[in-house]
Scaffold this motif. Structure first.
Motif, mmCIF file in Angstrom:
data_model
loop_
_atom_site.group_PDB
_atom_site.id
_atom_site.type_symbol
_atom_site.label_atom_id
_atom_site.label_comp_id
_atom_site.label_asym_id
_atom_site.label_seq_id
_atom_site.Cartn_x
_atom_site.Cartn_y
_atom_site.Cartn_z
ATOM 1 N N GLN A 71 -9.264 1.496 -5.164
ATOM 2 C CA GLN A 71 -9.968 1.672 -3.989
ATOM 3 C C GLN A 71 -8.804 2.758 -2.949
ATOM 4 O O GLN A 71 -9.651 3.193 -2.179
ATOM 5 C CB GLN A 71 -10.362 0.477 -3.279
ATOM 6 C CG GLN A 71 -11.098 1.036 -1.733
ATOM 7 C CD GLN A 71 -10.631 0.161 -0.204
ATOM 8 O OE1 GLN A 71 -10.000 0.264 0.295
ATOM 9 N NE2 GLN A 71 -11.950 1.988 -0.090
ATOM 10 N N ASN A 72 -7.779 3.319 -3.630
ATOM 11 C CA ASN A 72 -6.550 3.652 -3.584
ATOM 12 C C ASN A 72 -6.547 4.354 -3.766
ATOM 13 O O ASN A 72 -5.779 6.126 -2.753
ATOM 14 C CB ASN A 72 -6.203 2.936 -2.635
ATOM 15 C CG ASN A 72 -6.398 1.849 -1.314
ATOM 16 O OD1 ASN A 72 -6.214 1.399 -0.353
ATOM 17 N ND2 ASN A 72 -6.072 -0.216 -1.212
ATOM 18 N N PRO A 102 0.598 -1.182 0.067
ATOM 19 C CA PRO A 102 0.056 0.239 0.167
ATOM 20 C C PRO A 102 0.972 0.965 -0.063
ATOM 21 O O PRO A 102 0.435 1.668 -0.447
ATOM 22 C CB PRO A 102 -0.789 0.362 1.574
ATOM 23 C CG PRO A 102 -0.385 -1.056 2.172
ATOM 24 C CD PRO A 102 1.034 -1.836 1.301
ATOM 25 N N ASN A 122 -0.614 9.768 -3.935
ATOM 26 C CA ASN A 122 -1.950 10.479 -3.406
ATOM 27 C C ASN A 122 -1.012 11.795 -3.576
ATOM 28 O O ASN A 122 -1.741 12.745 -3.641
ATOM 29 C CB ASN A 122 -3.009 9.974 -2.568
ATOM 30 C CG ASN A 122 -3.452 8.723 -2.990
ATOM 31 O OD1 ASN A 122 -4.155 9.039 -4.292
ATOM 32 N ND2 ASN A 122 -3.624 7.875 -1.758
ATOM 33 N N GLN A 123 -0.175 11.639 -2.600
ATOM 34 C CA GLN A 123 0.690 12.589 -2.104
ATOM 35 C C GLN A 123 1.840 13.290 -2.939
ATOM 36 O O GLN A 123 1.314 14.701 -3.254
ATOM 37 C CB GLN A 123 1.309 12.498 -1.059
ATOM 38 C CG GLN A 123 1.231 12.253 0.649
ATOM 39 C CD GLN A 123 1.686 11.556 1.851
ATOM 40 O OE1 GLN A 123 3.309 11.440 1.519
ATOM 41 N NE2 GLN A 123 1.009 11.207 2.689
ATOM 42 N N GLU A 140 -7.993 10.245 -9.474
ATOM 43 C CA GLU A 140 -7.452 11.087 -9.623
ATOM 44 C C GLU A 140 -5.645 10.693 -10.148
ATOM 45 O O GLU A 140 -5.046 11.123 -10.770
ATOM 46 C CB GLU A 140 -7.223 12.769 -9.155
ATOM 47 C CG GLU A 140 -8.448 12.929 -9.586
ATOM 48 C CD GLU A 140 -9.676 13.011 -8.432
ATOM 49 O OE1 GLU A 140 -9.591 12.335 -7.238
ATOM 50 O OE2 GLU A 140 -11.007 13.147 -8.394
ATOM 51 N N ASP A 195 -6.598 -4.363 -5.276
ATOM 52 C CA ASP A 195 -7.157 -2.622 -4.233
ATOM 53 C C ASP A 195 -6.957 -1.128 -4.921
ATOM 54 O O ASP A 195 -7.205 -0.531 -4.180
ATOM 55 C CB ASP A 195 -7.329 -2.803 -2.851
ATOM 56 C CG ASP A 195 -4.836 -3.494 -2.507
ATOM 57 O OD1 ASP A 195 -4.776 -3.232 -4.061
ATOM 58 O OD2 ASP A 195 -4.935 -3.491 -1.774
ATOM 59 N N TYR A 199 0.159 3.558 -3.003
ATOM 60 C CA TYR A 199 -0.637 4.000 -2.967
ATOM 61 C C TYR A 199 -0.605 5.959 -2.840
ATOM 62 O O TYR A 199 -0.894 6.889 -3.066
ATOM 63 C CB TYR A 199 -2.024 3.429 -2.260
ATOM 64 C CG TYR A 199 -2.136 2.028 -3.323
ATOM 65 C CD1 TYR A 199 -1.630 1.650 -4.456
ATOM 66 C CD2 TYR A 199 -2.877 1.728 -2.501
ATOM 67 C CE1 TYR A 199 -2.374 0.505 -4.387
ATOM 68 C CE2 TYR A 199 -2.956 -0.414 -2.803
ATOM 69 C CZ TYR A 199 -2.591 -0.280 -4.445
ATOM 70 O OH TYR A 199 -3.308 -1.196 -4.939
ATOM 71 N N THR A 200 -0.321 5.744 -1.407
ATOM 72 C CA THR A 200 0.209 6.806 -1.073
ATOM 73 C C THR A 200 0.917 8.025 -0.861
ATOM 74 O O THR A 200 1.190 8.942 -1.272
ATOM 75 C CB THR A 200 0.547 6.544 0.843
ATOM 76 O OG1 THR A 200 0.207 5.237 1.379
ATOM 77 C CG2 THR A 200 0.545 7.860 1.861
#
Lengths: 312, 404, 301
Positions: free
Chosen positions: B266-267, B230, B237-238, B270, B263, B233-234
């Protein structure tokens, strides 16, 4: 030390030696490498549990880093062998020494203080070591781990090396606890301020106990490194420390035989329960809470009480 | 050996053969070491399991191998090298498997092959990219997936065609992340005028903003992601939150195949639009007929779209089964000999096995790769734009650069 | 150089944002320490439970995200209260036969509780990462040079509001004054008619609720897994020592300081080791100023 508590300590030593004698006889019946391997890993935990029990059970000081010091010992010997091809006869004592020296330095910083400082500091220290070893990729190879020369691939040889070292540890702990040093440690555990007022140098003895327990963890780590020929940061996972604490509490804290018994029981049970889908830790953690809350002396205490109950 | 002993063995063998005709044939056990509980990737472990289960059913339905069914014995390695070592040992010494496969994390593979080499048990690597797994040169170890330095070359080639000169990579602090980021650096060295650096990020971390912020003042041409979910994903996004990548100035280029994780959407939202992906599977790529059979079975079984791991796992087991067939025995030495000389056809194509020492030792050669671009939120991989694949040369004109 | 200045502003603001979440967590731990002189090693799991409560309330029960926050707050409070009722009572409810001292009991029991909760959640909910929905669906806002998601902005405002509310509660409310009285002198407070047991109950409930709220606010930013609490928990321990073991203003300042320090250190010293900075400072503080930056010399009770 009173006569009865001396007697009790001797009983515990005898019980633990009897247990080890039974363990030594196992290869007569079981020749499968796999099960011998499981027992060897159990003995790795016996060292950790024994060291932690000396510190927590007899000196009343709670460290949350036994697994970290095992990892440090293992990396001590592993790095020396990997980078500089140092032979095992030199790298093994160096690994133990490294763990003990780091332990002593940390102990000197934190043992001046009372209260939960040791638990806090060792937990932070465990976390720092995880970050440093994991991120110093070029030196430690990060989580890829180091391969360490296996001194021998003969399971049976390793098995008896572990058995003999556990027996030595038990005899040494017995001698220590019977001596004046043992007396001081227990005095500090029972009443630190009182002990200090009677002229015991509490910081010194606490640091000594911590250093000894980290040396035992280091010993476990180096033996394990050469047995499994692999050193990886997972050795120092906080979960491993949790397992050690579970072992001591379930077996019986502040006794010579409890941690030995607990280490075998918990590790064998966790191997057997593996197929059941990883509920071991849930069960163990629950047991520790219940034992700490209601039954301070663990399974060994229970056994002793049942044996000693006078006939009606 | 005396004649009497020999004849006794022959009699015993004959009896055993007769027995096997009467009783149900004893299954051939194959060990599968995968992650079934954390801290390793349970997602990957589950996919590998699905892949090998599908092949097991196919093989057993077709009558098994040498007249015997195959049986898979699973061990959980938790993604921890130490547990991987123990799992391999357990499979070999307790369960007596004839071969091991399933490994999907390099550090675990590296620990397991030591054990497999000691006991001389055939080991087929399913998803360990690290060159070191090959470079060890163990005779009984074979590799089905692509390898790190090949991924790096492919990524470097794509970056070259994009005209990217200033490149920053975010690598997770694992053997995979750091090893791959270094390999990409090596591959990029061959290209003139390219500057490259990588930043290692802690997998346990939650706030990567401080590593991302300096890029805002000084945007590179491309940001490479060498991270697994995961934390991947973080970071995505950042990166998006700070407007760093994907942006008009900077490509976001994933080198780990994160977009086919179940997943994924889901995580991230954009943050994934306009992202470029290096991958090993795209529904639009050309594949042998066996692949669609496996893909069908997978969809039925899980209701998910298949991904590379399903095919790699299927190929790993098929490879072992084929080796047993060719060797006509489960003797390790005979199996290894068969594996070395085989021309193997799996779900991903037909491969020869290299015997050149180094990064390609015992490697299935020329594993196909693809590059695609995501163009909308929630897009299934089948609808992404395939930019490069087997038989499809890279076409930069198809790429869409973000508006801002 | 303007680029440099913008970067520094960004780093500072990012540090304050992270610091506000640290503070929300650390206040509860500080309160427990101030009152009982013990460390709760399961504090990170209160945070984890909050993150799950918020995420599952929104995704599985379909509740509004704005209801998710009070749900997480309440669930955390209940877990804190239960912990106090079942495990902490023996510390002060007159259990005479202590084979071991109470510090040790607290360490072991809360550590085991932490293991228990992590593995329980892992089995019941599963090891996969889940990301909570944001409080607002704005992917990106620019505030001057600072860019952040709409959710992060609102979550930070909520966090600061809760920190101030808690500080006011402790300072001015009746319960708050009782808490401070017990923290200063348990015996004296009970002589003055304050129910110390009830006060401990309030502290644990509040501590669990605040940590859970912190987890809930971060659920859309982090990807929640069962062991997500161990990291922020360790930061909180550092903060509690740094802020002077039991001082609430101390812990708030220490939280913000740590957030900013990590943010700048990551860029100007080393990104790889930034999570070790706080820990290294902890060991330094223990060495040089064990009473913490803001604490007074320890009182022996």
């Amino acid at each position: 030390m009173t006569r009865s508590s001396q007697q009790r300590l001797r009983d515990e030593l005898v019980a633990s030696l009897a247990l080890m004698a039974a363990v030594a006889a196992v290869p007569l019946a079981v020749t499968n490498d796999y099960w011998l391997g499981v027992l060897i890993v159990s003995m790795y935990f016996v060292f950790l549990a024994g060291g932690w029990n000396l510190l927590a059970g007899y000196a009343g000081q709670f460290s949350l880093a036994p697994a970290t010091f095992a990892m440090l010992g293992a990396y001590g010997t592993g790095l020396l062998a990997y980078h500089w091809q140092v032979p095992a006869w030199a790298s093994i004592p160096a690994g133990i020494l490294a763990a003990a020296l780091i332990g002593m330095t940390l102990g000197r910083i934190v043992m001046r203080l009372r209260g939960p400082y040791l638990a806090l500091t060792t937990l932070s220290f465990a976390e720092i070591m995880r970050i440093v070893i994991g991120n110093s990729y070029d030196f430690t190879r990060g989580d890829l781990g180091l391969s360490v020369p296996a001194l021998t691939n003969n399971r049976l040889v390793w098995y008896y090396v572990f058995v003999a070292t556990v027996v030595l540890m038990q005899l040494a702990l017995y001698a220590l606890l019977r001596s004046r040093a043992g007396l001081y440690l227990m005095a500090i555990r029972d009443d630190e301020i009182g002990a200090a007022s009677r002229g015991i140098n509490t910081a010194f003895w606490k640091t000594a106990a911590f250093t000894l327990s980290t040396a035992l963890a280091g010993l476990a780590g180096v033996l394990y490194a050469h047995f499994s020929s692999l050193v990886s940061p997972e050795l120092g996972l906080i979960l491993q420390t949790g397992l050690v604490i579970c072992m001591v509490f379930i077996g019986g804290i502040a006794s010579l035989v409890g941690p030995v018994f607990g280490a075998f029981l918990v590790y064998l049970a966790s191997e057997a329960l593996r197929e059941a889908g990883g509920v071991q830790l849930i069960v163990f953690a629950l047991l520790v809470i219940l034992i700490a809350r209601f039954f301070r002396e663990g399974l060994w205490g229970l056994a002793r009480r049942l044996l000693e109950r006078p006939a009606p | 050996m005396g004649t009497t002993a020999k004849s006794r063995i022959l009699v015993a063998c004959g009896a055993a053969l007769a027995m096997s005709a009467v009783f149900a044939a004893e299954p051939i056990k194959i060990g599968i070491s995968i992650t079934q509980s954390p801290p390793g990737s349970v997602v990957q472990g589950t996919q590998v399991k699905d892949g090998v289960e599908i092949v097991k059913d196919m093989v057993n339905k077709a009558g098994g191998v040498l007249g015997r069914p195959i049986e898979l014995v699973y061990e959980d390695d938790q993604g921890i090298p130490e547990k991987g070592r123990a799992a391999a040992e357990k499979l070999i010494t307790r369960d007596k498997v004839v071969a091991i496969t399933g490994g999907h994390q390099s550090s675990v593979c590296l620990a397991a092959i030591e054990v497999a080499a000691r006991y001389n048990t055939p080991y087929v690597n399913t998803n360990c990219w690290a060159d070191a797994v090959r470079a060890k040169g163990y005779a009984n170890v074979f590799s089905a997936p692509i390898y790190s330095s090949r991924v790096a070359e492919s990524v470097a080639e794509t970056l070259g065609k994009l005209g990217a000169k200033r490149i920053v990579a975010f690598a997770e602090n694992t053997d995979y992340g750091i090893g791959q980021a270094k390999a990409i650096g090596e591959a990029l060295k061959k290209m003139p005028g390219v500057t490259y650096r990588y930043e290692t990020l802690d997998r346990a971390g939650k706030d990567f903003t401080p590593a991302i912020l300096p890029l805002r003042a000084d945007p590179p041409d491309a940001v490479l992601m060498v991270m697994l979910p995961p934390p991947a994903y973080t970071v995505m996004n950042q990166l998006y939150e700070q407007g760093v990548a994907p942006s008009a100035k900077t490509w976001l280029y994933d080198t780990s195949g994160v977009a086919d994780y179940p997943d994924f959407w889901q995580n991230v939202k954009e943050a994934a639009v306009d992202m470029l992906n290096f991958a090993l599977y795209h529904p639009g790529m050309k594949q042998p007929p066996l692949a669609s059979e496996v893909a069908q079975a997978y969809k039925q079984r899980t209701k998910n779209e298949p991904n590379r791991l399903i095919f790699q796992a299927a190929d790993s087991l098929l490879f072992i089964v084929d080796a047993i067939k060719q060797a006509k025995s489960t003797d390790p030495a005979a199996m290894v000999k068969a594996m070395e000389s085989m021309k193997f056809t799996g779900t991903r194509g037909t491969f020869t096995i290299s015997s050149k020492p180094g990064n390609t030792f015992h490697q299935m050669m020329d594993v196909p790769t693809v590059t695609y671009q995501i163009t909308a939120v929630g897009q299934p991989i089948g609808q992404t734009t395939l930019i490069e694949g087997p038989g499809v040369p890279l076409d930069v004109k198809q790429l869409k650069k973000p508006a801002k | 150089m303007p680029g440099q200045r913008v970067l520094n502003i960004d780093l500072f603001v990012n540090g304050l944002i992270m610091g506000s979440f640290y503070a929300l967590m650390a206040i509860g731990l500080t309160l427990i320490f101030g009152l009982l002189r013990i460390v709760n090693f399961a504090h990170g799991e209160f945070y984890m439970i909050g993150a799950y409560a918020y995420t599952l309330a929104a995704l599985k029960l379909g509740l509004s995200v704005w209801l998710g926050l009070p749900v997480a707050f309440a669930v955390g409070g209940i877990v804190g209260w239960l912990t106090e009722r079942t495990l902490m009572r023996p510390l002060y409810a007159g259990y005479a036969s202590w084979g071991l001292m109470k510090d040790e009991y607290a360490v072991v029991v809360t550590f085991a509780l932490s293991l228990l909760l992590i593995n329980l959640v892992d089995k019941v909910i599963g090891p996969y990462a889940v990301r909570g929905p944001g409080l607002v669906d704005i992917p990106r806002i620019a505030l001057g040079p600072v860019m952040l998601t709409g959710h992060k902005l609102i979550a930070t405002i909520v966090a600061f509001a809760m920190i101030i509310a808690t500080a006011l509660f402790i300072r001015y409310s009746l319960w708050g004054r009782q808490i401070r009285a017990v923290a200063q002198n348990r015996l004296g407070a009970s002589l003055a008619g304050i129910d110390a047991t009830k006060t401990s109950s309030i502290i644990f409930t509040l501590s669990g609720a605040l940590a859970a709220l912190s987890g809930a606010l971060l659920a859309p930013i982090i990807n929640t897994t069962p062991d997500v609490g161990s990291f922020p928990a360790i930061k909180s321990y550092v903060i509690v020592v740094l802020g002077g073991m039991g001082s609430i203003p101390g812990s708030i300042v220490a939280s913000l300081l740590l957030g900013v320090l990590e943010s700048f250190g990551a860029v100007y010293i080393s990104y790889d080791y930034r999570d070790a900075f706080g820990l290294a400072i902890l060991i330094l503080v223990l060495l040089l100023r064990p009473q913490g930056l803001f604490g007074e010399k320890g009182r022996e009770v």
